[in-house]
Design a protein around this motif. Sequence first.
Motif, PDB file in Angstrom:
ATOM      1  N   SER A 106      43.338  38.276  30.702  1.00 55.63           N
ATOM      2  CA  SER A 106      43.239  36.818  30.761  1.00 55.63           C
ATOM      3  C   SER A 106      43.916  36.193  29.543  1.00 55.63           C
ATOM      4  O   SER A 106      44.061  36.826  28.496  1.00 55.63           O
ATOM      5  N   ALA A 227      49.064  29.305  34.013  1.00 57.42           N
ATOM      6  CA  ALA A 227      47.858  28.979  34.782  1.00 57.42           C
ATOM      7  C   ALA A 227      48.229  28.517  36.187  1.00 57.42           C
ATOM      8  O   ALA A 227      47.576  28.875  37.174  1.00 57.42           O
ATOM      9  N   THR A 231      46.997  30.168  39.691  1.00 58.83           N
ATOM     10  CA  THR A 231      46.096  29.408  40.556  1.00 58.83           C
ATOM     11  C   THR A 231      46.801  28.559  41.600  1.00 58.83           C
ATOM     12  O   THR A 231      46.172  28.136  42.575  1.00 58.83           O
TER      13      THR A 231
END
Length: 490
Positions: A106, A227, A231
């Motif tokens: 992450s 990100a 996503t």
Amino acid sequence: MKRDSLALYMRHITLAGTLLLLAGCQTILTNNSSSVGGVSPAVTSPVASVEREIGAREHPKIIKSYGGLYSNSKLENMLSKLVGRLVAASPEPSRPYRVTILNSPSINAFALPGGYLYVTRGLLALANDKSELAAVLAHEMAHVTSRHALERAKAKQQSELVSRALKNMVGDKTQAARIKVQNLVTLASFSQVQELEADRLGIETAFRAGLDPFAAGRFLKSMGAYAQFLTGRADNDPKANFLSSHPTTPERIQAATFAARRFSGPNVGNREQEEYLNALDGMLFGDSPDEGFVRGRSYIHPHLRIAFTLPQGYRLENTSKAVLAVAKNGTAMRFDGVSVSRDVPLTNYLTSGWVTGLLTGSIRQQQINGNEAVMATAKAKGWTFRIAVIRIQSATYRFVFATTKPNAAFESNVAETFQSFRKLTAQQAMDFKPLTIKIITAPQAAPATTYAAQMQGSDQPERLFRLLNNVSGNTRIKKNQLVKLVIQQR
């Protein structure tokens, strides 16, 4: 601080779970932790002692929740020296810090009271030079020196006290709910101000350490793009962020750029890319072998010798507790393992109470690629669930699909995924290796696509190459330029 004051202070900051929730912003002693800093102050204040106590208590929890420590001597040495420079340039050069590299893919960094700093190897992989990493570390150091976590803990407790008091005073439930939302908005705004302050203070510290002050805005942009890659959503909708503890990415980039201009124009300050990338060479990328690998729409666990594949349109995420997936239409999937004795029939386990709204008439037994399985449907609170429990020898695995709009396409996706679950042969398991970062010197000038073609382990190699190397548009890779590749470990 007197004993009574210290006791009151402790009550303010030991709210259940508060500091862990506030830590995310997201030493190099032996065994992956380094202490960095100047000489400790001769007199230690009660507040500083409390901070260190909190950090020491929460430190093992952080390590466990992020997959453990990542051991890499080159990275540890580079990180230790960089933090030392930043500490010397900070407002508190005598404050000691403990920096830990977390074994997580992450993109995250955060701080705990007492000088505990954390950075994931995923964030290290995304950064392109020392100045970008310094921007992150200096930001987290600013949270520590400004005692932001403790201030937020106090503000959170005060907000909860006000909400409880007003709830007792206000009889109208609608009005009480409105007051609660207003308090949440106030608390979120308070946190957003702290984030912008930490950005500003971090940029100043990095500049004083001789590093590019514009790196903060540059790396914030990279994090926003990454990100969105993961996503499919951009972080630029203010309506979606009014309760967020962080400002939107465009807002932070704008503020960071403005702060950097106070010190210099562009191209002033060192980036120190070559040393940074050389330290990065060979670092593990993506999932750890102990937790299996995500490869495009497939999940493979070589140690457990299992694999499955989702249909087009799903995004997979591997976490320490489960494999998760989501589709653009809101359909979600969870896969995990569970301990069930071989003496217990799968039907008995399925009906043991862990499934809410289970439709017992839907339970059926079948074989999935030669493995014992039981399937069922559940309905609860507007959701429809499709469940499969599969046994391979002594191991038991669970799939749960969830949707609010069951239709033929959903049923087809569920069936396709369940049927893809399989046991790998020993040779198949050995063929899957972890991914690593490889730093190469470009032998010739060429379009980004030329070098992106060498990427492995991604179903979007060019996009990932551009993100990791901060290459946009028609920008060409220059001869002798250092670039990151993701390759399978040999």
